[in-house]
Scaffold this motif. Structure first.
Motif, short mmCIF file in Angstrom:
data_model
loop_
_atom_site.label_atom_id
_atom_site.label_comp_id
_atom_site.label_asym_id
_atom_site.label_seq_id
_atom_site.Cartn_x
_atom_site.Cartn_y
_atom_site.Cartn_z
N LEU A 1 0.82 -1.22 0.00
CA LEU A 1 0.00 0.00 0.00
C LEU A 1 0.85 1.26 0.00
O LEU A 1 0.48 2.28 -0.57
CB LEU A 1 -0.91 0.01 1.24
N SER A 2 2.04 1.16 0.62
CA SER A 2 2.87 2.37 0.76
C SER A 2 3.43 2.84 -0.59
O SER A 2 4.00 3.91 -0.68
CB SER A 2 4.01 2.12 1.74
N ILE A 3 3.24 2.03 -1.61
CA ILE A 3 3.71 2.43 -2.95
C ILE A 3 2.82 3.55 -3.51
O ILE A 3 3.25 4.36 -4.32
CB ILE A 3 3.70 1.19 -3.89
N ILE A 4 1.56 3.57 -3.07
CA ILE A 4 0.62 4.56 -3.61
C ILE A 4 0.72 5.88 -2.83
O ILE A 4 0.53 5.90 -1.62
CB ILE A 4 -0.83 4.03 -3.52
N PRO A 5 1.03 6.98 -3.53
CA PRO A 5 1.15 8.25 -2.80
C PRO A 5 -0.22 8.82 -2.46
O PRO A 5 -1.16 8.69 -3.25
CB PRO A 5 1.86 9.16 -3.81
N THR A 6 -0.34 9.42 -1.28
CA THR A 6 -1.61 10.08 -0.95
C THR A 6 -1.53 11.55 -1.34
O THR A 6 -2.54 12.21 -1.53
CB THR A 6 -1.93 9.97 0.55
N ASN A 7 -0.31 12.05 -1.45
CA ASN A 7 -0.13 13.43 -1.89
C ASN A 7 1.17 13.47 -2.70
O ASN A 7 2.26 13.41 -2.14
CB ASN A 7 -0.03 14.35 -0.67
N ILE A 8 1.04 13.56 -4.01
CA ILE A 8 2.22 13.44 -4.87
C ILE A 8 3.21 14.58 -4.62
O ILE A 8 4.42 14.40 -4.72
CB ILE A 8 1.83 13.31 -6.37
N SER B 1 8.70 15.83 -2.61
CA SER B 1 9.62 16.60 -1.78
C SER B 1 10.39 15.73 -0.79
O SER B 1 11.18 16.22 -0.01
CB SER B 1 8.85 17.68 -1.02
N GLN B 2 10.14 14.41 -0.82
CA GLN B 2 10.81 13.53 0.14
C GLN B 2 11.93 12.73 -0.53
O GLN B 2 11.79 12.32 -1.67
CB GLN B 2 9.80 12.53 0.73
N ASP B 3 12.99 12.50 0.24
CA ASP B 3 14.11 11.72 -0.29
C ASP B 3 13.78 10.24 -0.43
O ASP B 3 14.32 9.56 -1.28
CB ASP B 3 15.30 11.81 0.69
N ASN B 4 12.90 9.74 0.45
CA ASN B 4 12.73 8.29 0.53
C ASN B 4 11.41 7.81 -0.06
O ASN B 4 10.93 6.75 0.28
CB ASN B 4 12.85 7.83 2.00
N GLN B 5 10.80 8.63 -0.92
CA GLN B 5 9.51 8.22 -1.49
C GLN B 5 9.61 8.02 -3.00
O GLN B 5 8.64 8.25 -3.73
CB GLN B 5 8.42 9.25 -1.17
#
Ligand code: ASP
Length: 471
Positions: free
Chosen positions: A163-170, A175-179
């Motif tokens: 589930l964590s593969i799907i962004p809730t706010n692109i 803006s994140q290094d680990n996403q």
């Protein structure tokens, strides 16, 4: 880096040597400088005698020069690479996909996913083979284990991994290094939407193509600094780790290195030759900048710009295939990490077998380890120690204490450098093989140009119609 670096004796940064030679020399000098710092501060051992014999230790103490005087070069280089990674990945994926045709999307996606998983399966099996042969964990003393702060390491759990593969706010993910995986997920959707919209979105596609070219230009400039950056990173690694932590886990390190070497020097040439129909020597020659940058930075994500250039410019894989395979591969295809995770888990399982009842070292237990490794590597970030993070998932699943990684954490950076090189090599292999499977050359139709022409044609026609109405 690009075709000019292969044919041209200069690298573009003012030095007469090819970039990969510059990086290699920087690495070797970095090892010597780093070793002199660590050995002089340990004040014992062969290297201490050697460096103090040369007068280096006296010089270092007298001048108060430290690892930090060099480490900034690595930091500078890494920051620049990280600066470009997200915009580059985003544009590269969108641009790559927008050059495909609707019916080819599914085929490329499926073949890529299957190839990634099969090559990681081979890697994990090779890792287990070497552990079973050398048995580094049998009789290993686990009493020395220090408590590890695992809170920052356990970023995923098995349940939320997919589930964590799907962004809730692109915009947050961007803006994140680990996403990175979330950015990839969104870019895939964006690219697919562009393809299905055809001429209606041709101008957007063209814009992404041009922005992508700009990102490549910046990458090119950053790579001029690669030798300095790699030098700084190696001095920091060797200078701060020293040699002591390597002694107790020597056998375990040997297994990881043997496994990676088998993958790199046996399996990779076979895949390149038989499935990619390419001369393996030429293949390695074409990707050496990417391999060396991966080794120096320990990050497939940071190496991505270089990998992309090597694959498109030197291996001549069409951009549509390369962008997709290399970018998705930088987080989803981790042959080195898969091998490493399998080795770590079985090594620790062997070491703890006498203390923790119920640890399953049988074939069934090992098949379970492989399955967990394949699942966890879906979310392995292409950053330094990314594989160590996801190893915690596998350890938990097998019933081993996560603190057990305290036994190997001290030597992880060096192994990370080696496995990152394998991770990146695996992405390059995948590009070549998948390009052949899906006949990438034919896919490289300039659909954006076609679409733009269609738009221009329509505009011309409507102009003519308007004129005929006016007259
Ligand atoms: N550092 C590796 C990479 O970036 C991930 C790992 O730790 O295996 O590919």
């Amino acid at each position: 880096m690009n075709s000019s670096t292969i044919q041209n004796p200069t690298s573009g940064n003012g030095f007469k040597l090819d970039l990969h030679w510059q990086i290699l020399i920087a690495m070797l000098v970095g090892i010597v400088v780093g070793l002199s710092f660590s050995s002089c501060s340990e004040q014992e051992g062969v290297f201490y005698n050697f460096f103090s014999g040369l007068g280096a230790c006296g010089l270092i103490k007298g001048s108060k020069i430290g690892v930090h005087n060099f480490a900034w070069m690595g930091e500078l280089f890494l920051r620049l690479l990280k600066m470009i990674v997200i915009p580059l990945i985003f544009c590269s994926l969108i641009n790559g996909i927008s050059h495909m045709k609707v019916d080819q999307l599914g085929k490329v996606g499926l073949v890529t996913f299957v190839f990634f998983k099969v090559s990681m399966l081979i890697a994990a099996i090779i890792g287990l083979f070497w552990v079973n042969t050398i048995n580094p964990g049998v009789g290993f003393d686990v009493s020395s284990i220090s408590k590890v702060d695992v809170d920052h390491l356990t970023s995923h759990t098995d349940e939320n991994l997919l589930l964590s593969i799907i962004p809730t706010n692109i915009f947050y993910s961007l803006s994140q290094d680990n996403q990175l995986i979330q950015v990839i997920f969104f870019a895939l959707f964006f690219g697919i939407a562009l393809v299905t919209m055809g001429s209606k979105a041709a101008q957007v596609a063209k814009a992404f193509e041009q922005i992508f070219q700009v990102m490549l230009k910046i990458t090119h400039w950053i790579m001029f600094l690669a030798p300095f950056g790699v030098f700084g990173l190696i001095v920091k690694t060797v200078g701060t780790t020293g040699l002591t932590p390597f002694i107790s886990v020597g056998k375990y390190m040997l297994v990881v290195i043997l496994g990676l070497a088998t993958m790199l020097f046996v399996v990779t040439p076979l895949l390149v030759y038989f499935l990619g129909k390419m001369n393996p020597l030429k293949f390695f020659g074409a990707i050496q900048d990417a391999m060396l940058t991966a080794f120096g930075t320990s990050s497939s994500a940071a190496t991505l710009p270089v990998t992309l250039e090597c694959v498109t410019e030197n291996l001549k894989v069409p951009q549509s295939i390369a962008s997709f395979v290399v970018t998705v591969g930088s987080t989803m295809s981790m042959n080195g990490a898969a091998l490493y995770e399998a080795v770590v888990t079985l090594f620790l399982a062997q070491a703890y077998a006498s203390i923790i009842p119920g640890i399953d070292l049988s074939l069934k237990g090992q098949i379970f380890i492989v399955a967990m490794v394949l699942l966890s590597t879906l979310g392995t970030p292409g950053i330094p120690h990314g594989g160590l993070v996801t190893t915690t998932i596998v350890l938990k699943a097998v019933g081993l204490p996560i603190d057990a990684i305290g036994l190997i954490i001290g030597v992880d950076r060096v192994l990370d450098m080696c496995r990152t090189m394998m991770n990146v090599t695996g992405d390059c292999v995948a590009s070549v093989v998948i390009n052949r499977f899906v006949h990438g050359e034919e896919i490289e139709v300039d659909s954006i140009e076609d679409n733009l022409e269609a738009i221009n044609g329509k505009e011309e026609k409507s102009k003519e119609t308007q004129e005929s109405i006016i007259h």
